[in-house]
Design an enzyme around this catalytic site. Structure first.
Site, PDB file in Angstrom:
ATOM      1  N   ASP A 483       0.815  -1.226   0.000  1.00 28.63           N
ATOM      2  CA  ASP A 483       0.000   0.000   0.000  1.00 28.63           C
ATOM      3  C   ASP A 483       0.841   1.265   0.000  1.00 28.63           C
ATOM      4  O   ASP A 483       0.329   2.348  -0.245  1.00 28.63           O
ATOM      5  CB  ASP A 483      -0.857   0.020   1.277  1.00 28.63           C
TER       6      ASP A 483
HETATM    7  C1  BGC Z   1      -2.480  -3.612   4.731  1.00 30.30           C
HETATM    8  C2  BGC Z   1      -2.313  -4.541   3.569  1.00 30.30           C
HETATM    9  C3  BGC Z   1      -1.066  -4.213   2.823  1.00 30.30           C
HETATM   10  C4  BGC Z   1       0.131  -4.152   3.751  1.00 30.30           C
HETATM   11  C5  BGC Z   1       1.389  -3.703   3.056  1.00 30.30           C
HETATM   12  C6  BGC Z   1      -1.238  -3.626   5.578  1.00 30.30           C
HETATM   13  O1  BGC Z   1      -1.351  -2.717   6.592  1.00 30.30           O
HETATM   14  O2  BGC Z   1      -3.588  -4.017   5.481  1.00 30.30           O
HETATM   15  O3  BGC Z   1      -3.421  -4.467   2.721  1.00 30.30           O
HETATM   16  O4  BGC Z   1      -0.883  -5.198   1.862  1.00 30.30           O
HETATM   17  O5  BGC Z   1      -0.126  -3.277   4.813  1.00 30.30           O
HETATM   18  O6  BGC Z   1       1.381  -2.381   2.706  1.00 30.30           O
END
Ligand code: BGC
Length: 809
Positions: A483
């Site tokens: 993200d």
């Molecule tokens: C989110 C995921 C994401 C991950 C890496 C997490 O906090 O819930 O959807 O893939 O972070 O960024």
């Protein structure tokens, strides 16, 4: 250093030192009513949705830490104490907290008085039960005062922490006997209230926080407790609370017990009141009457224990390693159930306000619980799919209460749609329920445009193909699994959301990770099509997958490892050409899991590079070298100080991808070594460094560039739970559900000579024994089913109740 120990027989973690490095919590509730409870009785409750139906308050970043919860106060002459130590923090003579499956027991003693607090949420009822037992272990009579205390939240957790000018005037309660009813906003549009009751007659009570605590009082020294009695206050606005008081005279060895309950009650709109402004308490009374005696309390607790024992008995391993056994048989499975219930919404680090259910998160979580609760997995799949957009894209999140896509965050995270294929594929392999593909499911929660679930998968698959970039690799959109890798964001102003600033439709930035996913789950999609006899479409899909594989090997390969991405200017990300962030973990794990470069050698090189450049003693960091400055073209990832979170932290979620990749290559020793590095049971001895609960995974461990290398953060709600469960049970122990039966293909350390598994699969209990006389790491030589040799490969699903399987490697 340890702060407790595992009790595998009782399926508990027993904390013996209350000063744990962080609050160590448990989740109570598995249907609609939930309570988070720490080892010192901190925590909060909510009904279904931690944002919209918050029942008690919690101040996450409070000082001192973890002050809000379900505390019991004892006043013993001048000494005030809590059996869970907080909030008075009066030193205890003895203390134990047992966190079990769906229940917790906290026992503390001081000056020969022992107080036990037993808490759980029974199956199928919206109530937190708490029995408090006070025992006088003295040789003489003792006079004591016992107080309960909770603070109500005014339902909407967001509004509750922001809209004080209104909220300080809306609070309302009613008190009847030992039952305290919290009915704020019930006079208007709500048809629900909370009730906090005791099953014995109180000596006094409070519902005004000012009266109980004192206006400038503190939870460590409530005014009422100091006074030895409550003020029988009725809250009008301000902060409604619930406090019960009992004055106790206990003879030597005498005990007193009382059952408290905190319930959420809904009333039909036309039956809300019995008199003007007097609420209808009938449904509350009925619920209370189900749990108001010790017998009923014990029955509820025993039912809960049988529920869990039954649920977990569908997958039991017995290996020579206790830590592996306890993770598979108890804690990892339990954490998967918690992520099923919570997704990323409510923990001690997720406020329940910010994020609902994540689309990709929920799809991945499903991989870890589908075998335990296939019916609920089915329902979850249909809920998630109903939020999918017509073009195949997805809302990144949805609210659990409304089940609608969250338009504040919207879509454009281009990996999301492919995870739907991943979870439907896992569901079908587990259940054989091909009919689910025929179910008509809304798009964007609009029934007018509903179509079959198969059509949803088709649109997911095509979404990638319709969004390819200059190298024929998938466009990343706002971000992919990571993200924080925001290649189309370019945020310059503080406070802007990295997730929604900038265009999501950047026409250039591409993700090699999504390409890997497309190959892995595109193959699964083609399998599904073939199974349905849609051979032409299957062939076309396989061709698209093969093209993607070629694109990855051509433009997604950096020489020693898989490239991460191309940014919005078409420049390489995760390449030796970069000054920092030269190699990322995600495409190495995903591409090798997808089988890319396994034949031609790139896969092995990529894994060697992971070992050389990313591995540390506490796991594999997400990238290296860490970014030392903010990069406009990369976004949030470079906003973190080096070694934290997505900037070179050990992001536990993707470690099992590399473990899986090692099993694809047949490296059992290596797979298990890596597995151990992030596995909490193996980190129990360094709890003072790791800090989070030794029985569950956390999202992130500080990487080697961080001053606090090895420190865990954000425990409980992480996709790590599902992926580690999957990699251990399927990749390493080798029990892989397939479309028509079970495939058993272990990839284990050469030193493992034998292990046994009981695995419930489509109604049949498989008693599996794996023997490894030659010390292999991979490769099954012989399979016996009920004593008869059968061909190598999938063992067809059986109709028998029990089947014995022997696997010889
Ligand atoms: C989110 C995921 C994401 C991950 C890496 C997490 O906090 O819930 O959807 O893939 O972070 O960024």
């Amino acid at each position: 250093m340890k702060y407790g120990h595992f009790d595998d027989l009782n399926k508990e973690y027993v904390i013996t030192n209350y000063e744990t490095p962080l609050p160590w919590i448990n989740y109570l509730g598995s249907d609609s009513f939930f309570t988070l409870l720490s080892n010192t009785a901190g925590g909060y409750s909510f009904y279904k949705d931690a944002k919209l139906r918050r029942i008690t308050r919690y101040r996450y970043n409070n000082l001192p830490l973890d002050q809000d919860g379900f505390h019991i106060y004892i006043k013993d002459k001048k000494t005030i104490w809590n059996p869970g130590w907080q909030p008075t923090r009066t030193k205890l003579d003895s203390y134990e907290c047992h966190h079990g499956l769906g229940y917790s027991t906290i026992t503390g003693s001081k000056n020969k008085i022992e107080v036990k607090q037993e808490l759980f949420v029974p199956k199928n009822d919206n109530i937190l039960l708490m029995r408090v037992t006070v025992k006088n272990n003295d040789k003489q009579k003792r006079e004591l005062d016992l107080f309960s205390f909770i603070e109500f939240c005014l339902w909407d957790a967001q509004d509750d922490t922001t809209n004080f000018q209104r909220n300080y005037s809306t609070g309302e309660v009613e008190v009847v006997g030992s039952s305290i009813y919290h009915k704020t906003e019930y006079r208007e549009r709500r048809n629900h209230y909370a009730v906090f009751f005791a099953n014995k007659k109180v000596d006094s009570f409070d519902t005004s926080r000012d009266k109980f605590m004192g206006v400038y009082g503190s939870p460590a020294e409530p005014q009422a407790v100091k006074n030895g009695k409550c003020a029988n206050s009725i809250a009008h606005g301000w902060q409604p609370v619930g406090a019960h008081h009992f004055h106790l005279d206990l003879n030597a060895n005498e005990s007193f017990d009382v059952i408290f309950g905190l319930a959420y009650v809904e009333v039909p709109f036309d039956k809300k009141f019995v008199k003007p402004n007097v609420i209808n308490k009938e449904p509350a009374k009925q619920l209370i009457s189900k749990y108001n005696t010790n017998k009923k309390f014990d029955e509820g607790l025993n039912n809960l224990k049988s529920f869990w024992n039954n649920l977990l008995s569908g997958f039991e391993v017995s290996t020579s390693n206790d830590k592996v056994n306890r993770m598979v048989n108890i804690w990892n499975a339990y954490q998967c159930m918690v992520t099923f219930n919570m997704s990323r919404s409510a923990s001690y680090y997720e406020s329940g306000i910010g994020r609902g259910m994540g689309f990709r998160d929920s799809c991945q979580d499903l991989l870890g619980f589908v075998h335990m609760i296939p019916e609920r997995a089915r329902e979850r799949i249909l809920d998630i799919a109903a939020t999918q957009k017509e073009d195949g894209g997805a809302y990144h999140q949805y609210q659990p209460l409304t089940k609608k896509g969250n338009s504040d965050i919207g879509g454009g995270f281009n990996d999301d749609p492919l995870w739907l294929i991943a979870c439907v594929d896992a569901y079908i392999r587990e259940t054989g329920d091909w009919n689910i593909l025929k179910v008509k499911v809304d798009f964007d929660n609009n029934h007018d445009v509903a179509d079959t679930l198969l059509e949803h998968l088709r649109r997911s698959f095509n979404y990638t193909l319709n969004n390819l970039g200059p190298h024929r690799l998938p466009l990343i959109g706002r971000a992919d699994w990571n993200d924080c890798l925001n290649l189309n964001c370019f945020s310059k102003y503080p406070g802007e959301s990295f997730q929604i600033t900038g265009p999501s439709e950047g026409p250039v930035a591409e993700s090699v990770f999504i390409a890997g996913m497309f190959v892995k789950y595109g193959k699964a999609y083609a399998n599904i099509l073939e199974h349905l006899g849609l051979n032409e479409e299957a062939a076309a899909s396989r061709k698209a997958v093969a093209d993607m594989e070629k694109a990855v090997l051509k433009d997604g390969w950096d020489g020693e490892w898989f490239l991460r991405a191309y940014d919005a200017k078409g420049q390489r990300v995760g390449s030796k050409a970069n000054d920092e962030g030269q190699i990322y973990i995600e495409p190495q794990g995903m591409c090798v899991m997808a089988g890319i470069g396994v034949e031609s050698g790139e896969a092995q090189k990529a894994l060697d590079s992971v070992k050389k450049r990313l591995e540390t003693k506490y796991g594999i960091v997400i990238l290296n070298p860490a970014y030392t400055s903010y990069r406009l073209n990369l976004g949030e990832i470079s906003s973190y100080p080096p070694g934290y979170k997505e900037n070179a932290g050990i992001f536990c979620h993707n470690n099992p991808w590399v473990v899986f990749a090692e099993t694809v290559m047949g490296h059992g020793n290596r797979a298990f070594d890596l597995y151990k590095k992030t596995c909490p049971a193996f980190l129990e001895d360094i709890s003072e460094i790791h800090r989070t609960e030794p029985y569950v995974y956390c999202q992130m461990v500080a990487g080697k560039d961080a001053p606090t290398f090895g420190e865990g953060k954000n425990s409980w709600l992480t996709g790590t739970a599902a992926w580690t469960f999957t990699v251990l049970t399927q990749g390493i122990l080798g029990v892989q559900p397939d479309y028509d039966g079970l495939r058993i293909d272990p990839c284990i350390p050469a030193s493992v000579k034998e292990y046994k598994i009981n695995r419930l699969y489509r109604g049949t209990m498989y008693h599996i024994t794996v023997s490894n006389p030659k010390g292999s790491q991979k490769g099954v030589k012989k399979i016996l089913v009920d004593g008869k040799e059968v061909p190598l490969g999938v063992i067809p699903a059986s109709r028998k109740k029990e089947v014995n399987v022997e696997i010889i490697m």
